[in-house]
Design a protein around this motif. Structure first.
Motif: not given
Lengths: 453, 314
Positions: A286, A392-395
């Motif tokens: 992030v 999978f978590l979009g990262l």
């Protein structure tokens, strides 16, 4: 037990009973001498390990499987006419092993002609052939022609048996595989000066079924899976190499120097080891996104451009591996070095006056190599796993690129209607991880036979 | 022994402080002010900075931050539940309890089924049962959790409505089955593999041969002698298992729609609600670090011969 037998060796017989005079000896004949020469060729470490690895059926099977998957990922794209990022017209939402209706029309043309251009097989905005001058090379002959009107929904094909072989077919004129109407293209006869005005039309690759189906925007899932597998394998290998380099240097320094330095360095390792790395990885993903993007945008060096091609997701995966994941490797290398340092051959080399560099190069490193190879091999699947988890978590990997993880997570949105979109990349991902795990286990048995049970 | 425990606790606290520091600096590394919106003026940002102590030097801020965290003040949510204290969001709304419940059940399942499977595999070494169990566990550690969770969801909840698609707050037995299965399967397989290996190790030891020579039944030898000694490496593995289950819960809770901490964490990441991300990271990290501490101490109690604290340990 071995020790009991050792006592029975002739050297332990008391001297009293040995009663041999010089005349009892006789000269050995040549053949007797030869029989004492070691005839078996000495086997190098790697050859020996390979011999053991070959005997292990499971590992050999895994190696074979991995080679297949590797070829699928790296060579496969050259054998299918689809590209991972192109959106093929009228081919949306196809099931595995099918053609779109229009592709079937092109396929029916393929039987008798060599096709050079077809709107269906083009992607994105390139769906019509603009007006202009073109040439086609077929079986040693070159045909020049002028396209007078923009051609869309059509096929340009060549049948070399005819006098005027270049024809254009409208896709709507093909019904049930039969060409009902086709128009012959008038050929030009350009002077040598004019030839440069003509642009080339290449032969199309043959129509190929969408083996894994297509997604909602008409992208071929097999092409994407190949591409994703390539990205995943590369991420795995690079991450493992980063871990190998940082971990082995750190571990070797710690083990070799010893003392206070070793103590301090190992406390740092323990500290990083007890931090739950996945959480920090998420945080890093992030946090690093914006600074990395800023760096890419401002960067003009070749390095930052190369990094920018990879995208923030992949680069931050590499950074997290460089920051957090090397500690396991460092521990193992340090353990190996400590163990080896005490070995007699190192003491002997030291006593003979070998320099420290030579001891590291000749004695420590070759003896560590087995462990390094095993650990690096086992690191690859764990990196692939982590990447897929982040995707999978979009990262993980960002939009234009695709990895197996991001393909799986893209598929989740439509999983109830198109379950195969998840199954295909997921099976490839599982097979890659499975084969690498088994190869790693096989390497462990082959390179470190002491550990074998 | 006491000294050892004190040392480990000290080290665990140090680790927690390091995690908080890392998290703090990462938060500071994010460009832009948390109070920056389209309408805010520089004066407003400055006032907000003063109000939240962000104008002070970094080290002072770090100290305040650590003190606040130790007090249990995790700040307030920026976006998802604007203005609500993060502590209330995490603890009062049942998210933490739900995740802990799911995690512990999965952990228990992995241990209770994984260890016997490993034992059976070792006991029946070379038979088809061993072969089958090994194939299943080898494949089990190669399937990512999110793939397993999604496939289970499709097969057993969508195509054959045996279980609910949305597990909700885990109120019925049925709603537990799929999430627990997908969360624990990887670790179940992994524990089974480890148990098998260490069991085979133990079986080759001298005391097993002695027991055999004394005429003890094989099954009894496995339970009484081999299992006890082969459990040590499995116990040390529990720390990483817990960390992994927490990671897996992020995926499983999102897939099955369980409103737990994991799912909330994922949502907060996607929403970039930094105070929530930070607080959740720290809480989960503390959980993992202290579990590791307990495991280390348990390890020492089970097998006092092993000197973990020694730096010469290889």
């Amino acid at each position: 037990m071995k020790q009991t037998f050792a006592n029975l060796s002739p050297f332990h017989v008391s001297p009293k009973r040995v009663d041999i005079m010089p005349q009892d000896y006789e000269l050995a004949t040549n053949s007797e001498k030869e029989s004492m020469v070691e005839t078996r060729k000495s086997i190098s470490y790697w050859r020996d390990a390979w011999r053991r690895f070959k005997k292990n059926t499971v590992s050999m099977g895994a190696l074979f499987l991995f080679i297949l998957l590797f070829l699928f990922a790296f060579i496969g794209p050259y054998f299918i006419p689809y590209n991972y990022e192109n959106q093929y017209r009228n081919s949306q939402k196809l099931s595995p092993f099918t053609y779109s209706e229009k592709e079937l029309k092109v396929k029916s043309v393929e039987k008798n002609f060599s096709t050079f251009w077809s709107s269906t097989m083009q992607s994105g905005s390139m769906t019509s052939l603009p007006e202009g001058k073109y040439y086609i090379k077929n079986k040693g002959r070159t045909y020049y022609f002028t396209n007078n009107s923009m051609l869309s929904d059509g096929i340009i094909a060549v049948n070399s048996k005819w006098d005027n072989p270049v024809i254009s077919i409208k896709e709507s004129d093909i019904t049930d595989g039969v060409i009902e109407r086709s128009s012959v293209v008038t050929l030009d006869n350009p002077t040598p000066n004019e030839i440069s005005n003509y642009s080339k039309l290449n032969t199309l690759s043959r129509v190929f079924p969408h083996m894994f189906g297509t997604d909602s925007s008409g992208r071929d899932i097999m092409a994407r899976t190949m591409y994703g597998a390539r990205v995943s394998i590369i991420i795995g290998i690079v991450a493992a190499l980063i871990v190998l380099i940082i971990g082995s240097i750190y571990g070797a320094i710690s083990g070799l120097v010893g003392g206070v330095v070793d103590f301090g360095m190992m406390r740092i390792v323990e500290l990083i080891y007890s931090i739950p790395e996945v959480l920090i990885v998420l945080l890093l993903q992030v946090v690093l996104k914006d600074p990395l993007q800023a760096w890419f945008d401002s960067g003009s060096t070749a390095f930052s451009r190369a990094m920018s091609d990879l995208g923030t997701g992949i680069v931050s995966i590499f950074i997290t591996f460089a920051l957090l994941y090397w500690v396991g490797m460092a521990r193992i290398v340090r353990g190996q070095v400590l163990q080896l340092k005490k070995q007699e051959f190192v003491t002997a080399a030291n006593a003979l006056g070998a320099s420290k560099a030579r001891i590291i190069k000749r004695h420590l490193l070759p003896n560590c190599v087995g462990q390094l190879v095993i650990q690096t091999c086992l690191q690859i699947p764990s990196a692939i796993f982590l990447e897929s988890f982040l995707s999978f978590l979009g990262l993980g990997v960002s939009a234009p690129m695709a990895s197996l993880g991001s393909l799986c997570s893209d598929a989740l949105a439509t999983i109830t209607i198109y379950p195969f979109r998840l199954t295909c990349p997921a099976v490839v991902l599982t097979l890659i991880v499975l084969s690498l795990n088994l190869i790693g286990d096989g390497l462990r048995d082959a390179l470190d036979p002491r550990l074998k049970k | 022994m006491i000294w050892y425990i004190i040392k480990r606790i000290g080290f665990a606290i140090l680790t927690v402080l390091v995690v908080i520091t890392i998290v703090f600096f990462l938060m500071n590394a994010i460009p832009g002010s948390p109070f920056l919106t389209e309408k805010s003026t520089p004066q407003q940002i400055e006032l907000a900075n003063i109000k939240y102590g962000l104008d002070k030097p970094l080290l002072v801020q770090l100290k305040n931050y650590i003190v606040n965290y130790l007090k249990g003040d995790f700040g307030t949510s920026l976006k998802m539940q604007e203005g609500a204290p993060v502590r209330d969001i995490i603890f009062r709304q049942g998210k933490f309890a739900l995740s802990i419940k799911l995690g512990l059940i999965s952990l228990a399942l992995a241990v209770i089924i994984g260890i016997p499977i490993g034992c059976i595999s070792a006991y029946k070494r070379g038979t088809w049962i061993d072969g089958l169990l090994r194939v299943v566990s080898t494949i089990g550690v190669a399937v990512p959790t999110f793939v397993l969770a999604s496939e289970l969801l499709i097969t057993f909840a969508v195509n054959r409505t045996w279980f609910p698609v949305n597990s909700g707050s885990l109120t019925s037995f049925k709603s537990y089955v799929l999430p627990v299965l997908s969360l624990s399967f990887y670790y179940l397989c992994s524990i089974a593999k480890r148990t098998r290996t260490s069991m085979l190790d133990a079986i080759n030891q001298d005391y097993i041969r002695t027991a055999k020579a004394k005429g003890v039944k094989t099954r009894w030898i496995i339970i009484k002698h081999a299992l006890r000694n082969s459990l040590v490496p499995v116990v040390t593995y529990l720390g990483p298992v817990l960390a992994g289950i927490i990671t897996g819960s992020l995926v499983v809770e999102s897939t099955f729609g369980i409103p737990g901490l994991g799912r909330y964490f994922v949502q907060s990441i996607l929403n970039r609600d930094y105070p929530i991300i930070m607080a959740t990271t720290v809480i989960l990290a503390v959980l993992v670090i202290f579990t590791n501490l307990l495991v280390d101490i348990a390890y020492k109690i089970i097998d006092p011969r092993i000197n973990i604290s020694s730096s010469e340990e290889i």
